[in-house]
Design an enzyme around this catalytic site. Structure first.
Site, PDB file in Angstrom:
ATOM      1  N   GLU A 186      49.593  55.053  39.479  1.00 16.61           N
ATOM      2  CA  GLU A 186      49.994  55.495  40.830  1.00 16.61           C
ATOM      3  C   GLU A 186      49.078  56.586  41.380  1.00 16.61           C
ATOM      4  O   GLU A 186      48.254  57.153  40.652  1.00 16.61           O
ATOM      5  CB  GLU A 186      51.445  55.986  40.825  1.00 16.61           C
ATOM      6  CG  GLU A 186      51.656  57.186  39.915  1.00 16.61           C
ATOM      7  CD  GLU A 186      52.777  58.115  40.384  1.00 16.61           C
ATOM      8  OE1 GLU A 186      52.796  58.461  41.587  1.00 16.61           O
ATOM      9  OE2 GLU A 186      53.612  58.497  39.549  1.00 16.61           O
ATOM     10  N   LYS A 194      52.597  61.167  51.435  1.00 11.61           N
ATOM     11  CA  LYS A 194      53.259  60.557  50.282  1.00 11.61           C
ATOM     12  C   LYS A 194      53.873  59.246  50.761  1.00 11.61           C
ATOM     13  O   LYS A 194      54.613  59.235  51.740  1.00 11.61           O
ATOM     14  CB  LYS A 194      54.335  61.522  49.800  1.00 11.61           C
ATOM     15  CG  LYS A 194      55.242  61.003  48.714  1.00 11.61           C
ATOM     16  CD  LYS A 194      56.223  62.108  48.323  1.00 11.61           C
ATOM     17  CE  LYS A 194      57.454  61.544  47.673  1.00 11.61           C
ATOM     18  NZ  LYS A 194      58.511  62.560  47.536  1.00 11.61           N
ATOM     19  N   VAL A 249      56.003  55.978  42.671  1.00 11.73           N
ATOM     20  CA  VAL A 249      56.350  54.924  41.719  1.00 11.73           C
ATOM     21  C   VAL A 249      56.900  53.708  42.467  1.00 11.73           C
ATOM     22  O   VAL A 249      56.506  52.569  42.199  1.00 11.73           O
ATOM     23  CB  VAL A 249      57.369  55.450  40.679  1.00 11.73           C
ATOM     24  CG1 VAL A 249      57.960  54.308  39.859  1.00 11.73           C
ATOM     25  CG2 VAL A 249      56.700  56.482  39.762  1.00 11.73           C
ATOM     26  N   ASP A 298      70.373  62.604  47.742  1.00 15.38           N
ATOM     27  CA  ASP A 298      68.953  62.483  47.404  1.00 15.38           C
ATOM     28  C   ASP A 298      68.779  61.703  46.097  1.00 15.38           C
ATOM     29  O   ASP A 298      68.884  62.253  44.997  1.00 15.38           O
ATOM     30  CB  ASP A 298      68.303  63.875  47.304  1.00 15.38           C
ATOM     31  CG  ASP A 298      66.785  63.790  47.244  1.00 15.38           C
ATOM     32  OD1 ASP A 298      66.254  62.668  47.075  1.00 15.38           O
ATOM     33  OD2 ASP A 298      66.125  64.843  47.358  1.00 15.38           O
ATOM     34  N   SER A 315      66.039  58.996  44.465  1.00 18.49           N
ATOM     35  CA  SER A 315      64.687  58.475  44.678  1.00 18.49           C
ATOM     36  C   SER A 315      64.686  56.968  44.922  1.00 18.49           C
ATOM     37  O   SER A 315      65.392  56.218  44.240  1.00 18.49           O
ATOM     38  CB  SER A 315      63.820  58.776  43.458  1.00 18.49           C
ATOM     39  OG  SER A 315      62.549  58.187  43.619  1.00 18.49           O
ATOM     40  N   ALA A 316      63.832  56.552  45.844  1.00 17.48           N
ATOM     41  CA  ALA A 316      63.622  55.118  46.077  1.00 17.48           C
ATOM     42  C   ALA A 316      63.027  54.442  44.835  1.00 17.48           C
ATOM     43  O   ALA A 316      63.075  53.213  44.719  1.00 17.48           O
ATOM     44  CB  ALA A 316      62.702  54.910  47.284  1.00 17.48           C
ATOM     45  N   ASP A 317      62.514  55.232  43.899  1.00 15.32           N
ATOM     46  CA  ASP A 317      62.002  54.646  42.645  1.00 15.32           C
ATOM     47  C   ASP A 317      63.096  53.850  41.938  1.00 15.32           C
ATOM     48  O   ASP A 317      62.822  52.809  41.331  1.00 15.32           O
ATOM     49  CB  ASP A 317      61.525  55.737  41.671  1.00 15.32           C
ATOM     50  CG  ASP A 317      60.310  56.505  42.170  1.00 15.32           C
ATOM     51  OD1 ASP A 317      59.752  56.151  43.225  1.00 15.32           O
ATOM     52  OD2 ASP A 317      59.929  57.487  41.492  1.00 15.32           O
ATOM     53  N   LYS A 322      61.702  64.357  34.818  1.00 12.94           N
ATOM     54  CA  LYS A 322      61.833  65.814  34.687  1.00 12.94           C
ATOM     55  C   LYS A 322      63.291  66.221  34.873  1.00 12.94           C
ATOM     56  O   LYS A 322      64.018  65.617  35.664  1.00 12.94           O
ATOM     57  CB  LYS A 322      61.006  66.497  35.781  1.00 12.94           C
ATOM     58  CG  LYS A 322      59.514  66.435  35.553  1.00 12.94           C
ATOM     59  CD  LYS A 322      58.815  67.531  36.349  1.00 12.94           C
ATOM     60  CE  LYS A 322      57.342  67.577  36.020  1.00 12.94           C
ATOM     61  NZ  LYS A 322      56.551  66.613  36.782  1.00 12.94           N
TER      62      LYS A 322
END
Ligand code: PSU
Ligand code: MN
Length: 304
Positions: A25, A86, A106, A138, A140-142, A159
């Protein structure tokens, strides 16, 4: 393949001849490390990938094109240009319409890898469910991408800026296997254990490839997380890194950072607060993930 995808000659040749290819990535280049560590990490990732016999396909949006395989100059450009946007899944059409660059997360890297026919991807850590997501939403779209796109993501877990327990719940709900490489514990990026488990432990890259092949051959679309703990000699002291993460989180809250800025803000503050220590650990875990990804990609190719 759609008209927006641009394969480098090396990646095109590797895909045509069935050689193993590993996606990498570019948000990690633009937002994951300061310069010059970012460019160094990306170059060394490509070198390690080649050393393991796979062709690296670093992915980014360049001039609105979905680029799969970057030149050295293109990596340098992403690493040195300030404020490269981003790019997650939702941003790809906007960047294409504007004809501009973007650093793929990602989620976006998985989407583009799938368009190109690349099935194995190595990175540092995935995005996930943020702490306090019950208030902020919130997530992540990951995670959504892992639910829908058939690419395996080799990472050192995530993390602990995130709520790792909720992240694993989300992956379970969406049917995403979390496969541990030589570990029973879901790793927390800088440290080898998070106190949470993986779905299954495997000792060899070939067995992981077999599980992936089985998933996709059954028609079970979607991704998988391959969790590879940071090499023990590079792991950080949990108390040290937890303190830094707590400070970074408190600062983000205080300043009202939100939306897509949260993760880049936290990554930058962690690097600033911990100096060289987190940077070195971060690089080492990425390279370890690239090595494993190359072996899985080679094994997948042998099965097909
Ligand atoms: N976590 C890291 N390093 C990273 C990222 C996350 O430890 O570089 C980047 C990845 O590109 C990931 C993205 O896909 O941040 C997630 O951003 P968000 O939380 O806004 O979805
Ligand atoms: Mn987010």
């Amino acid at each position: 393949m759609n008209e927006y995808v641009r394969l480098s000659p090396e990646v095109a040749e590797a895909l045509a001849s069935g050689e193993p290819v590993v996606a990498l990535e570019s948000t990690i280049i633009a937002h994951g490390f300061p310069y010059p560590a970012n460019v160094q990490c990306a170059r060394e990732s490509e070198r390690v990938c080649r050393e393991e016999g796979a062709v690296p396909a670093t992915i980014a949006v360049l001039g609105g094109r979905l680029a799969v395989g970057l030149s050295d100059d293109e990596i340098e450009r992403l690493g040195t240009t300030p404020d490269v946007p981003k790019a997650s899944r939702r941003d790809l059409p906007v960047l294409a319409a504007r004809g501009i660059d973007g650093a793929t997360t990602v989620a976006a890297t998985m989407a583009i890898a799938a368009m190109a026919g690349v099935r194995v991807f190595a990175t540092g850590g995935i995005g996930g469910v943020h702490r306090g997501a019950e208030r902020t939403f919130d997530i992540s779209a990951d995670l959504e991408e892992l639910a829908r796109t058939s690419v395996a993501v080799v990472c050192a877990g995530a993390k602990s800026v995130l709520d790792l327990g909720l992240t694993l719940e989300y992956l379970e709900t969406h049917g995403v296997p979390v496969l541990g490489y030589r570990t029973d514990a879901f790793p927390a990026f800088y440290v080898r254990e998070s106190g949470l488990g993986v779905d299954a432990r495997f000792e060899r890259a070939e067995e992981i490839a077999e599980a992936l092949r089985a998933k996709w051959a059954m028609g079970l679309d979607g991704g998988a997380v391959v969790a590879n703990p940071i090499p023990a000699e590079h792991a950080l002291d949990p108390a040290f890194i937890d303190g830094i993460i707590a400070t970074a989180l408190a600062e983000a809250e205080e300043r009202g950072v939100h939306g897509k800025d949260v993760t880049p803000f936290l990554l930058a503050r962690i690097h600033e607060l911990s100096g060289g220590a987190s940077e070195e650990a971060n690089k080492q875990l990425v390279w370890s993930n690239v090595r494993l990804a190359a072996r899985i990609a080679a094994a997948l190719g042998d099965i097909d």
